[in-house]
Scaffold this active site. Structure first.
Site, PDB file in Angstrom:
ATOM      1  N   HIS A  87     -14.311  -9.753   7.199  1.00  0.00           N
ATOM      2  CA  HIS A  87     -13.690  -9.022   6.076  1.00  0.00           C
ATOM      3  C   HIS A  87     -13.570  -9.918   4.838  1.00  0.00           C
ATOM      4  CE1 HIS A  87     -12.373  -5.486   8.511  1.00  0.00           C
ATOM      5  NE2 HIS A  87     -12.377  -6.382   9.469  1.00  0.00           N
ATOM      6  N   ASN A 160      -9.140   0.193   9.957  1.00  0.00           N
ATOM      7  CA  ASN A 160     -10.534   0.337   9.533  1.00  0.00           C
ATOM      8  C   ASN A 160     -10.786   1.773   9.098  1.00  0.00           C
ATOM      9  OD1 ASN A 160     -11.444  -2.278   9.943  1.00  0.00           O
ATOM     10  ND2 ASN A 160     -12.261  -1.888  11.973  1.00  0.00           N
TER      11      ASN A 160
END
Ligand code: HDE
Length: 705
Positions: A87, A160
């Site tokens: 990420h 997510n």
């Protein structure tokens, strides 16, 4: 004062050496634009010359005693912190969560008590695999991490945009991420899973098959952060004031509906605007068009968990909304961009273990592992244990504890007491624990200490099948094409075949089409399922993007290809119709300076034609004058503009004068996705058609396979 030559030619505007004022907040200069602070070193020493290092003579060596130069370069050399292991590429914004339904019967969590109350929030969206500088439209899962600054501490819901995950046990995470990121010997490919290592790992890890279907779907190509869902993924607990626990799964539902782009479009957006997603969010918030999501909860009890055919602790499975409806309890609004990307977006530290009274974990082995990992990673990334002192990470409620010292400590305990119990008495004794403090739900735990997984975790294919069969035919085609594309980049035939062997357990037709697309010589044997595949799960329409598209064209953008002489009335009508819809218009013109319309009025353009390809827009309008059309017909990028809009199944509004240009682009057989824009009254019909976002009927015609 030094002469202009001695300063290296810098002008007065670049060197503020005018009147020095001594104001309350430090020294200021009076410069052309107003009053600015005096430049200082980090130690606060005023700087007289920031253009030249200190030298022994004009051509002599730089002197070590130049403390300003030394400090400036020292600080610059240390500007980078390690990027996130995963990420790394992300974009954040501030906002708030507002409760619309009280949950006091279900949880004592303070933010869920009082309807209408707002809790400040910070959200960071991200891709997973790519490095910090990678492009936004990589085919990848998107992180959707929300920090809620509640009155009883920070709650981080680190989710997510896909409700399931690749693996069931945190011990496999390093393997998954190593396999997904660039291969270690060559250091590429970056920000993509279309390579051998990734599919090797997936094909040897059947639990990842459900997620494999999701990542090959359009979910991994969101049009904007604003148009995607978010999921907490794991099952959590809500615990009420009486200590009763309910299970919960968290959902964020975008107010503007779901939307993704086509794969070929994504590839081109990455070239045209690698910052497409961050620019979109920045612009929307800047325009006051604040993105919004509803918070939905799926709440269930042990009785449901016992009869559900999958394990609710298994993060590779979801609970269909048709089985447990999503209850909307609040809204999340992002209404403020960051002041500084590094200070806020880069330094924000999300930790799954940041929860608040009234919310608790379950034994999901992935969640348990994450609870260890996030704190650990912040220590490395932010360089010490005091990262909660950074404003974006600090709670916005009062806090008091005896933790002290360490790198960059800013709030050490005051006074003599830095331990408890102590006998210093009253306020001098410092903070004490309270019965209102966080209490863990007293779930019973028993069992042998072993490295095992629960029985139902072994069902790897049933929900993958359910997901695939819940998609519309257009979406199924996209999934098949994505598998063929990715596996065509895999160099090892055995890996390609192994993936197909798993797809045979998902859907025979899908496996066959992928095998054909790859040109596999022989169909492999189906993979051996650890548990029998449940083939009769009811489809879940909630899992389709296209079945849940937006009702309007709000928040979307039309790119209008215009030239001098564009019909003034049509352009005005289009602008009005889009504004009424809450959509945007950008003008793409031969010169960015803009065009003069048929009435001689000037309109600045937002893009020059070779910098504003149609992939940047949700729909296009082609509004040249007759002369303009002839000019654009000679411009290759104008033809690309149309060809791409056509190939990506976009609605194309066009003036009659655009005909030669359309013909030059080979678009001689307009379909129902082409709409006239010759008269002002056409504008509304065009915008109404755009609400469907794409003219999917065309797609099959433009794809050979
Ligand atoms: Fe993460 N994950 N993760 N993850 N994750 C990180 O923490 C980790 C997982 C997610 O915008 C890291 O601060 C492990 C699932 C997001 O700053 C790290 C496991 C989900 C973000 C980490 C998982 C996520 C991260 C890297 C397996 C969705 C970005 C930098 C057990 C529910 C947060 C950091 C941001 C970031 C570990 C699995 C979401 C290394 C060990 C499942 C959105 O701690």
């Amino acid at each position: 004062m030094a002469s202009k030559t001695e300063r290296g030619g810098y002008t007065e505007a670049s060197i503020a050496d005018q009147t020095v004022l001594r104001g309350e907040g430090g020294e200021t200069h009076q410069v052309a634009g107003g009053e600015v602070p005096v430049l200082t070193t980090q130690q606060g020493v005023p700087v007289s010359d920031d253009q030249n290092s200190l030298k022994a003579g004009p051509r002599g060596p730089t002197l070590l005693e130049d403390f300003h130069f030394r400090e400036k370069i020292f600080h610059f050399d240390h500007e980078r912190i390690p990027e996130r292991v995963v990420h790394a590429r992300g974009f954040g914004a501030h906002g708030y969560f507002e409760l619309t339904e009280s949950l006091s019967d279900l949880t004592s969590a303070d933010l869920f008590q009082r309807v209408g109350e707002r809790t400040p929030a910070f959200v960071r969206f991200s891709t997973v695999a790519g490095n910090k500088g990678s492009a936004d439209l990589a085919r990848d899962v998107r992180g959707f991490a929300v920090k809620l600054y509640t009155k009883e501490g920070n709650w981080d819901l680190v989710g997510n945009n896909i409700p399931v995950f690749f693996i069931q046990d945190a011990i496999k995470f390093p393997d998954l991420i190593h396999a997904a990121k660039q291969e270690p010997d060559r250091g590429f490919p970056q920000a993509q899973t279309a390579h051998d290592n990734f599919w090797d790992f997936i094909s040897l890890t059947p639990e990842s098959l459900n997620m494999a279907l999701w990542i090959m779907s359009d979910r991994t190509l969101p049009r904007s952060f604003r148009f995607m869902e978010g999921f907490g993924v794991h099952t959590f607990r809500l615990v009420n004031a009486e200590g009763r626990s309910s299970y919960v799964k968290f959902h964020w539902k975008p107010k503007l509906g779901l939307q993704s782009v086509a794969w070929n479009e994504a590839v081109k957006i990455n070239g045209a605007d690698p910052d497409f997603h961050r620019r979109d969010l920045w612009t929307a918030i800047g325009d006051g068009d604040f993105p919004e999501w509803e918070l939905g909860l799926q709440i269930f009890d042990d009785a449901f968990a016992d009869r559900f055919p999958f394990d609710i602790l298994d993060a590779t499975k979801l609970i269909p909304e048709e089985d447990v409806p999503v209850r909307i309890v609040g809204r999340l609004v992002l209404d403020r961009v960051v002041d500084n990307f590094f200070a806020e977006t880069e330094q924000v530290a999300f930790c799954t273990q940041n929860i608040v009274p009234g919310i608790d974990f379950t034994n999901d082995p992935l969640l348990q592992g994450r609870n260890f990992s996030y704190l650990d990673t912040q220590l490395k990334r932010l360089g010490g244990p005091n990262f909660t002192h950074i404003p974006v990470n600090a709670p916005k409620c009062p806090f008091a504890h005896f933790q002290q010292d360490g790198h960059m400590a800013m709030h050490n305990p005051k006074g003599r007491a830095n331990y408890e119990p102590n006998s210093w008495g009253g306020a001098a004794g410092g903070p004490r624990e309270s019965p209102k403090g966080y209490r863990t739900f007293p779930a019973e735990v028993a069992g042998e200490k072993r490295r095992v997984r629960a029985e139902l975790f072994a069902d790897h294919y049933s929900q993958a099948r359910q997901f695939y069969l819940s998609q519309t035919p257009v979406e199924q085609t996209h999934i098949r094409n994505a598998f063929v594309f990715e596996l065509s980049k895999v160099e090892t035939p055995a890996i390609r075949a192994r993936v197909v062997s798993h797809l045979l357990q998902v859907d025979a037709a899908l496996a066959k089409q992928v095998a054909e697309g790859l040109g596999l010589e022989a169909m492999p044997k189906p993979a051996d399922p650890a548990r029998p595949v449940v083939t009769d799960l009811a489809p879940s329409p909630a899992l389709s993007i296209l079945a849940n598209g937006p009702k309007d064209f709000r928040g979307r953008k039309v790119g209008a290809l215009v030239t001098d002489g564009v019909d003034a009335a049509v352009l005005a009508a289009l602008r009005d119709a889009l504004a009424a819809e809450g959509a945007m218009l950008e003008l793409v013109a031969p010169k960015v300076g803009g065009v003069k319309d048929s009435k001689g009025q000037h309109h600045p353009a937002q893009q020059k034609v070779n910098g504003g390809p149609s992939v940047l827009y949700d729909a296009v309008a082609v509004l040249p004058s007759a002369d303009g059309a002839a000019l654009l017909a000679r411009e290759a990028t104008a033809k690309d503009f149309l060809n791409d809009a056509y190939a990506h199944a976009k609605f194309i509004g066009h003036a009659k004068a655009a005909k030669p240009l359309l013909e030059k682009a080979g678009l001689t057989e307009p379909d129902a996705g082409f709409l006239p824009l010759d008269k002002p009254e056409h504008a509304k019909a065009f915008v109404a058609a755009c609400r469907k976002l794409r003219f999917w009927e065309r797609e099959a015609k433009v794809q050979a396979a």
